[in-house]
Design an enzyme around this catalytic site. Structure first.
Site, PDB file in Angstrom:
ATOM      1  N   ASP A  34       0.871  -1.162   0.000  1.00  0.00           N
ATOM      2  CA  ASP A  34       0.000   0.000   0.000  1.00  0.00           C
ATOM      3  C   ASP A  34       0.918   1.225   0.000  1.00  0.00           C
ATOM      4  OD1 ASP A  34      -2.431   1.609   0.536  1.00  0.00           O
ATOM      5  OD2 ASP A  34      -1.463   1.900   2.487  1.00  0.00           O
ATOM      6  N   ASP A  77       0.079   4.977   0.872  1.00  0.00           N
ATOM      7  CA  ASP A  77      -0.085   5.965   1.942  1.00  0.00           C
ATOM      8  C   ASP A  77      -0.261   5.295   3.297  1.00  0.00           C
ATOM      9  OD1 ASP A  77      -0.031   8.052   0.003  1.00  0.00           O
ATOM     10  OD2 ASP A  77      -2.119   7.586  -0.486  1.00  0.00           O
TER      11      ASP A  77
END
Length: 176
Positions: free
Chosen positions: A9, A11
């Protein structure tokens, strides 16, 4: 279990979470992200990023801004084998937005990796759920934003991205 690819992922996992960030100058790697990627690459594993970017659907970001931030992430952390990001909003009903499996499946296809041989590392339950829906494994790296229920439900939890990577790296003698 065999690990051929690690999907991250963006952020809150690779870089600090700046909500709806369209400014490359605000990109700051998370602690241990550089070291984690170095170890993954040393083991010859493929890498990718899977990221929801609903700011596009909300009119807060342009696709060009997302791409500029992604380019800054690569400048700071090195190249990734694939970038898969969803521009849709939570209510758009798309198949790519995590927790749906679309981003993970697309990344695995792009990397020529069976989802069963991929691991998704993320900071919220949607990352873990997307991995499971795609048939991949997951490691949750909680942040202050992560809900207690998400931590309790995760199959694997690690305190840092580097610790998460070390949970899934091949051991000496494992088949490539």
């Amino acid at each position: 279990m065999r690990t051929a690819a690690v999907l991250f992922d963006r952020d809150g996992t690779l870089v600090r979470d700046v909500p709806y960030n369209g400014d490359p100058d605000l990109v700051e790697p998370m602690p241990t992200a550089r070291e984690a990627l170095h170890e993954v690459r040393l083991h010859g594993l493929r890498t990718g990023v899977v990221s929801n970017q609903s700011g596009v659907a909300r009119g807060l970001l342009t696709p060009a801004q997302v791409e500029a931030v992604n380019a800054r992430v690569e400048h700071l952390l090195g190249r990734f084998g694939t970038w898969q990001w969803c521009p849709h909003g939570p209510d758009d009903g798309c198949r790519c937005r995590k927790p749906a499996p679309g981003l993970v499946l697309a990344a695995c296809a792009r990397l020529s990796v069976d989802p069963a041989d991929a691991v998704v590392i993320g900071d919220i339950g949607a990352d873990v759920e997307a991995a499971a829906a795609a048939g991949a494994r997951a490691v949750l790296v909680p942040t202050p934003r992560t809900l207690r229920a998400e931590i309790d439900a995760a199959p694997l939890v690690a305190p840092t991205v580097l610790d998460a990577v070390r949970l899934v790296l091949p051991l000496e003698g494992d088949p490539p």
